[in-house]
Design a protein around this motif. Structure first.
Motif, mmCIF file in Angstrom:
data_model
loop_
_atom_site.group_PDB
_atom_site.id
_atom_site.type_symbol
_atom_site.label_atom_id
_atom_site.label_comp_id
_atom_site.label_asym_id
_atom_site.label_seq_id
_atom_site.Cartn_x
_atom_site.Cartn_y
_atom_site.Cartn_z
ATOM 1 N N VAL A 1 0.899 -0.986 -0.059
ATOM 2 C CA VAL A 1 0.039 0.063 -0.053
ATOM 3 C C VAL A 1 0.844 1.259 -0.140
ATOM 4 O O VAL A 1 2.064 1.331 0.752
ATOM 5 N N GLN A 2 0.554 2.407 -0.759
ATOM 6 C CA GLN A 2 1.312 3.342 -1.041
ATOM 7 C C GLN A 2 0.797 4.619 -0.260
ATOM 8 O O GLN A 2 1.138 5.635 -0.475
ATOM 9 N N ASN A 3 -0.192 4.522 0.763
ATOM 10 C CA ASN A 3 -0.553 5.276 1.547
ATOM 11 C C ASN A 3 -0.997 4.543 3.106
ATOM 12 O O ASN A 3 -0.984 3.367 3.036
ATOM 13 N N ASP A 4 -1.272 5.696 3.939
ATOM 14 C CA ASP A 4 -1.662 4.894 5.039
ATOM 15 C C ASP A 4 -3.198 5.411 5.734
ATOM 16 O O ASP A 4 -3.385 5.650 6.587
ATOM 17 N N ALA A 5 -4.122 5.752 4.855
ATOM 18 C CA ALA A 5 -5.192 6.107 4.667
ATOM 19 C C ALA A 5 -6.375 5.194 4.887
ATOM 20 O O ALA A 5 -6.148 3.840 4.945
ATOM 21 N N GLY B 1 2.122 8.578 -0.213
ATOM 22 C CA GLY B 1 0.986 9.565 -0.262
ATOM 23 C C GLY B 1 0.243 9.167 -1.516
ATOM 24 O O GLY B 1 -0.269 10.462 -2.060
ATOM 25 N N LYS B 2 0.081 8.152 -2.115
ATOM 26 C CA LYS B 2 -0.591 7.791 -3.330
ATOM 27 C C LYS B 2 -1.496 6.771 -3.090
ATOM 28 O O LYS B 2 -1.567 5.743 -2.490
ATOM 29 N N HIS B 3 -2.602 7.059 -3.723
ATOM 30 C CA HIS B 3 -3.719 5.968 -3.587
ATOM 31 C C HIS B 3 -3.696 4.820 -4.688
ATOM 32 O O HIS B 3 -4.087 4.829 -5.795
ATOM 33 N N VAL B 4 -2.480 4.182 -4.250
ATOM 34 C CA VAL B 4 -2.010 3.060 -5.139
ATOM 35 C C VAL B 4 -2.065 1.755 -4.401
ATOM 36 O O VAL B 4 -1.142 1.850 -3.066
ATOM 37 N N ALA C 1 -4.675 1.809 -9.405
ATOM 38 C CA ALA C 1 -4.191 3.149 -8.953
ATOM 39 C C ALA C 1 -5.553 3.904 -9.106
ATOM 40 O O ALA C 1 -6.274 3.697 -10.324
ATOM 41 N N LEU C 2 -5.859 4.803 -8.100
ATOM 42 C CA LEU C 2 -7.059 5.914 -8.330
ATOM 43 C C LEU C 2 -6.724 6.860 -9.391
ATOM 44 O O LEU C 2 -5.549 7.406 -9.394
ATOM 45 N N LYS C 3 -7.599 7.087 -10.242
ATOM 46 C CA LYS C 3 -7.468 8.030 -11.361
ATOM 47 C C LYS C 3 -7.072 9.350 -10.619
ATOM 48 O O LYS C 3 -8.010 9.767 -9.830
ATOM 49 N N TYR C 4 -6.355 10.508 -11.253
ATOM 50 C CA TYR C 4 -6.090 11.547 -10.880
ATOM 51 C C TYR C 4 -7.389 12.174 -10.968
ATOM 52 O O TYR C 4 -8.172 12.282 -12.012
ATOM 53 N N GLY C 5 -8.193 13.020 -9.856
ATOM 54 C CA GLY C 5 -9.280 13.757 -9.974
ATOM 55 C C GLY C 5 -10.534 13.036 -10.036
ATOM 56 O O GLY C 5 -11.685 13.393 -9.688
#
Ligand SMILES: [Zn+2]
Ligand SMILES: [Zn+2]
Length: 211
Positions: free
Chosen positions: A55-59, A84-87, A102-106
């Motif tokens: 995971v590339q974030n801890d959200a 800090g990426k939604h990946v 990956a979550l698309k930008y926007g």
């Protein structure tokens, strides 16, 4: 949503503690991986050996990954990269084949939701605005769950070399606090072994002294 997916979502909500768009992001990323896992390599997917999640974030979304795949730090099948990426990547343990989602930008942009969030955080939201925020919060989450995944996400197959076998981590003693620390994480300060916690304190003290 089919019955199994609905039950899985409820399990994630129970684990995480609330419904939110972040949880939905992790959930949908994991659903994409679940669909892909059988087709990633030539061999059939061995669910007993399972997967490693990177995971590339801890959200919030990470909680869905943990609940669905039973990925945890303790078992070594959850890796965190502080990007800090939604990946989210999901790698089959048996052969290192995986999928990166990956979550698309926007994709998550919603001006009203964002404006209300800011107001709420500043403590400036009225009761009506607060209600509107939580309603939107839930609506965005449900939309993420129900929309075709390609609307919000993109994904591709990857290969990843997983570390082989259990890691050997000898413990050494920190000369500053006397506590044990994994050798890999230890540093040297003033010619003595220091744990990262003492390094942090040492560095901040040096910064103060240098003023
Ligand atoms: Zn959340
Ligand atoms: Zn120490």
């Amino acid at each position: 949503m089919d019955e199994q997916v609905k039950m899985d979502w409820e399990r994630c909500v129970a684990f995480h503690g609330h419904v939110c768009p972040g949880l939905a992001i992790g959930f949908v990323a994991a659903q994409i991986a679940l669909k892909m896992l059988p087709d990633l390599g030539d061999e059939p997917y061995d669910s007993k050996r399972g997967i490693v999640s990177i995971v590339q974030n801890d959200a919030c979304g990470v909680d869905a990954v943990q609940a669905l795949f039973s990925s945890t730090f303790g078992k070594g099948n959850l890796m965190f990269k502080d990007h800090g990426k939604h990946v989210f990547s999901f790698i089959r343990r048996q052969d290192g084949h995986g999928v990166r989602v990956a979550l698309k930008y926007g994709a998550m942009d919603n001006e009203r939701h964002q404006a209300l969030r800011v107001k709420l955080m500043e403590g400036a939201a009225t009761t009506a605005e607060s209600e509107e925020f939580y309603k939107l919060h839930e609506e965005i989450s449900i939309h993420l769950l129900e929309a075709p995944p390609e609307e919000h996400f993109e994904w591709r197959k990857i290969s990843f070399e997983l570390p082989k076998g259990p890691k050997l981590n000898p413990t050494v003693q920190c000369a500053f606090c006397g506590e044990g620390v994994m050798e890999q994480r230890a540093r040297v300060r003033d010619g003595r072994i220091a744990c990262p916690e003492c390094v942090e304190k040492y560095e901040s003290r040096v910064l103060v002294l240098n003023k």
